[in-house]
Design a protein around this motif. Sequence first.
Motif, mmCIF file in Angstrom:
data_model
loop_
_atom_site.group_PDB
_atom_site.id
_atom_site.type_symbol
_atom_site.label_atom_id
_atom_site.label_comp_id
_atom_site.label_asym_id
_atom_site.label_seq_id
_atom_site.Cartn_x
_atom_site.Cartn_y
_atom_site.Cartn_z
ATOM 1 N N ALA A 1 1.753 4.691 11.532
ATOM 2 C CA ALA A 1 1.418 3.567 10.651
ATOM 3 C C ALA A 1 2.063 2.276 11.134
ATOM 4 O O ALA A 1 1.468 1.188 11.042
ATOM 5 C CB ALA A 1 1.859 3.880 9.224
ATOM 6 N N ASP B 1 -4.161 13.516 1.302
ATOM 7 C CA ASP B 1 -5.378 13.644 0.496
ATOM 8 C C ASP B 1 -5.182 14.743 -0.545
ATOM 9 O O ASP B 1 -4.939 15.899 -0.202
ATOM 10 C CB ASP B 1 -6.557 13.991 1.394
ATOM 11 N N VAL C 1 -5.655 11.423 4.614
ATOM 12 C CA VAL C 1 -4.754 10.713 3.719
ATOM 13 C C VAL C 1 -5.580 9.932 2.703
ATOM 14 O O VAL C 1 -6.794 9.749 2.860
ATOM 15 C CB VAL C 1 -3.819 9.739 4.480
ATOM 16 N N ARG C 2 -4.895 9.483 1.670
ATOM 17 C CA ARG C 2 -5.493 8.566 0.701
ATOM 18 C C ARG C 2 -4.583 7.349 0.606
ATOM 19 O O ARG C 2 -3.379 7.482 0.400
ATOM 20 C CB ARG C 2 -5.654 9.226 -0.659
ATOM 21 N N VAL C 3 -5.166 6.176 0.778
ATOM 22 C CA VAL C 3 -4.415 4.928 0.748
ATOM 23 C C VAL C 3 -4.605 4.292 -0.625
ATOM 24 O O VAL C 3 -5.743 4.074 -1.067
ATOM 25 C CB VAL C 3 -4.874 3.974 1.862
ATOM 26 N N LEU D 1 0.848 -1.178 0.000
ATOM 27 C CA LEU D 1 0.000 0.000 0.000
ATOM 28 C C LEU D 1 0.892 1.239 0.000
ATOM 29 O O LEU D 1 1.994 1.223 0.554
ATOM 30 C CB LEU D 1 -0.921 0.034 1.224
ATOM 31 N N ARG E 1 -1.101 2.895 -7.045
ATOM 32 C CA ARG E 1 0.062 3.324 -6.266
ATOM 33 C C ARG E 1 0.952 4.299 -7.027
ATOM 34 O O ARG E 1 1.740 5.030 -6.433
ATOM 35 C CB ARG E 1 0.883 2.112 -5.841
ATOM 36 N N VAL F 1 0.648 5.380 0.932
ATOM 37 C CA VAL F 1 -0.171 6.393 1.608
ATOM 38 C C VAL F 1 0.324 7.771 1.190
ATOM 39 O O VAL F 1 1.528 8.065 1.263
ATOM 40 C CB VAL F 1 -0.090 6.250 3.136
ATOM 41 N N ARG G 1 -6.119 -0.964 5.326
ATOM 42 C CA ARG G 1 -6.457 0.280 4.615
ATOM 43 C C ARG G 1 -7.387 1.147 5.457
ATOM 44 O O ARG G 1 -7.180 2.353 5.596
ATOM 45 C CB ARG G 1 -7.093 -0.049 3.269
ATOM 46 N N LEU H 1 -5.522 2.690 8.432
ATOM 47 C CA LEU H 1 -4.649 3.800 8.037
ATOM 48 C C LEU H 1 -5.459 5.070 7.821
ATOM 49 O O LEU H 1 -5.078 6.162 8.254
ATOM 50 C CB LEU H 1 -3.880 3.433 6.773
ATOM 51 N N GLU H 2 -6.581 4.946 7.138
ATOM 52 C CA GLU H 2 -7.397 6.124 6.842
ATOM 53 C C GLU H 2 -8.015 6.716 8.098
ATOM 54 O O GLU H 2 -8.122 7.944 8.227
ATOM 55 C CB GLU H 2 -8.489 5.745 5.841
#
Length: 838
Positions: free
Chosen positions: A93, A60, A231-233, A55, A239, A57, A221, A224-225
Amino acid sequence: MLTLILTGLRHRAAALTAIIVAAGLGSALLVLSGAMFETGIRLSAPPERVGGADLAVIGDPSYTMLDRAGGETTDHRPFPERHRLPEAVVDEAARIRGVAEAVPIRFYDSVAQSSARASTLTAQSWASVAVSGLTVPQGATPRAGEVVLTAAAAGTLAVTDGDSVALTIAGRTSTVHVAGVIGGPADAATVFLTDDAGGPGDGIDALGVVLAPGADEASVRRALESEIGDVRVLGGDARGAAEDPAVSASRVPTIVIGAVFGGIVLTVLATVASGIVALSVRQRSREISLLRATGATGRQARALLVGEATIAGVLGALAGLTVGIPLAHALFAVMRRSGLVPDGLQLRVGLVPFAIAVAATSLVIWWAARLAARPARRSRAIDALREADLPAGRVGVTRRLLGGLFALGAIALAVITCLMPPSLVSATAGPAALVGAISAALLAPVHLRLGLALLHPVAGGRRGLGGLAHANVRSRLVALSTITGAAALVVGVGAGNLLSQALLTTAAAEAQVETITARAVIRAAGGITPEQAAEVAALPEVAAASRFVTSGGWIEQPYDGSHRDRPWSLRGLDGAQAHAVIGNEVVTGDLAALDGPSLALPHRAAEDLGVRVGDTVGVRFGDGARADLRVVATYEDLPGYEHLLLPADLLAEHTTARAPTTVLVAPASGTSPAALMSALDDAVAGSPGIVVGDRDALDATLQQGLNVNALINTLMLLVVLAYAMIAVVNTVAVSTLGRRRELALLRLAGATRRQVRRLLLAETALAAATGLAVGLVVACAAVLPTAVAVGADLLAPLPATVLFGSGVAVALITLPITAAAARRAMAGRPADTITRAL
């Protein structure tokens, strides 16, 4: 009924060709629109530098607009720069269950020069090699003064282990040694630096996350968000957006092009398809009358016509699917070349665009056919027989009402456009022309009748060839009005939008550079330091040199409602040199005070915000960071094209490049442009990645990003031209070939082929000239308000060129087709033609 419809399709394949072609083109273009829309939604960009992370990160990429109370709204705008993450997210994280490793990633623009050649390369922090997907030999870790290159980067520079390279990052050049070469030739060309060698700037560009064995990706996911926030995962092919912020920035242009273009296609398709079906109904009036006389009801006659048109539309829509994909790839290639989308973004087309294309096209054809076939249901058998040869040129009440409503809508949009700021003009100017063109198509018979009355003296009155052409057009008013409507579409939508966008683009381009008095520009891919700018300013041929940074941002405190649709344009300058490179008149304060956390505001904006010199303004930068800045000056700026001025160092910290890359240079008194350019070339000679340009280069630099609406309007013009061609070919071919007996009688009465051909060309010219005049009126709904809003000069060469080109386009669409149809209709001997018609 179905058997009768299928039989009709088999025997009228040629007559239904126009519907098949129109539906096929519409389906292909809707696939193209759907592909653009889906590409913008998915943002698929296979990773090249973070492929080893499960993933990625990123911050956003969308900024949430605030209301007057400071609360978040549902209105989002893309950040102009890379939205960085605070370094604390690495530890946050790493603590999440299911995360085996969280790796900070930093990217830098660099210029590397070896003894063989120089090249601009992407540099990364060495820590990020853990998620690069590259195999790293033991002992390849770089130490201070060393770098590791990928095989592609080493090949580009023609170096190997142990060689020296001059590396420039953020304007500072140092000699480094190549500690190792990793990866293969197919891997991205990358320079890996020690983690402390990347230059200034807080935060990280992205975070690579490696999942623990057995961890659920969806759960990680979500964690994390929720736990990091803002953020955007990214996973899978998405990616790649972590490597290039331009991927996320592509969402808006691709979705806008897909949505706007698709709507235009459906609107034009409905307009043209209804005209094609209506002409078919008029040409088959004798057949319809026979059906009614043998007992068929009006509903059945209408169902027959609608069924034939709908099945033809479905067949055309299915055929158009095969053309849509190549068109989408061709458009995407154009968007890449124009810089609207990055090279890493991939075009994606799933099954949904195909399904929507077939369904939407078929539905539009069905709806247009139902409207156009209404006369078949309402007419009586005896009326249809009486009107079989020359149907009356009546326009129904519903059509008149709709045409009038659309005309009023166009007028209302034109008035609103006059009151819009320049940045919002395109939102209403284009729709004004489109709505006006729809009105022109609906009321085309009315306009043609009026045009005939006005052109009657020009056509020669009641005598001669012109008089006969005038009488023929009047008797076939409804049929030939399709040509009038097609010409109005070409000029109104095509020329109107092109000219409106040209006025907007020209005004915006001029506004970008109007307040800049510098005569030369220096661009450095690896950045420019204050010391380098000072060395340029010290040249005898130079009066001043200021580093120059461009970006975007928002004023959050006090509340600013003036830029809800777009960010403010931010410009960074060296305060001490600012007065010599820009021409804005200072009203209060001093631009030389631009240093540290400060900014200068346009005087009108300061009054609207209620702030003065010394007050504090809360600014959200293009990378998502927020700062309270002190107002040090106010100045006059161009209304509608205002900028905020900030210190170059401050603004550069909040850009993707992290450093200024441009220097504006003002010449000393008496220095010629050639002497200035020569002195600058000598000053930067031997510095890799530095380019000197004149005023034209400066203009090109500042005018980037003004081509999104231009591309949309170009596509719109192509669509309109294609559908106008279909409408004209169908109308001219059907009406001319249906007059074989009449043309044969004219030839038997003594008319030559040339005279008959001139007659047909004159008829088409009358209809096209009327459409051209109506189209000019429609175009004015977009062009005149745009000119008022931006203060453009309508007497400039560009408007005249566009209008002349529109007239030529209408002539090329209509007259050659008429000549070809006339040649086909007069093939053979007149007596044989009359015999076959009996």
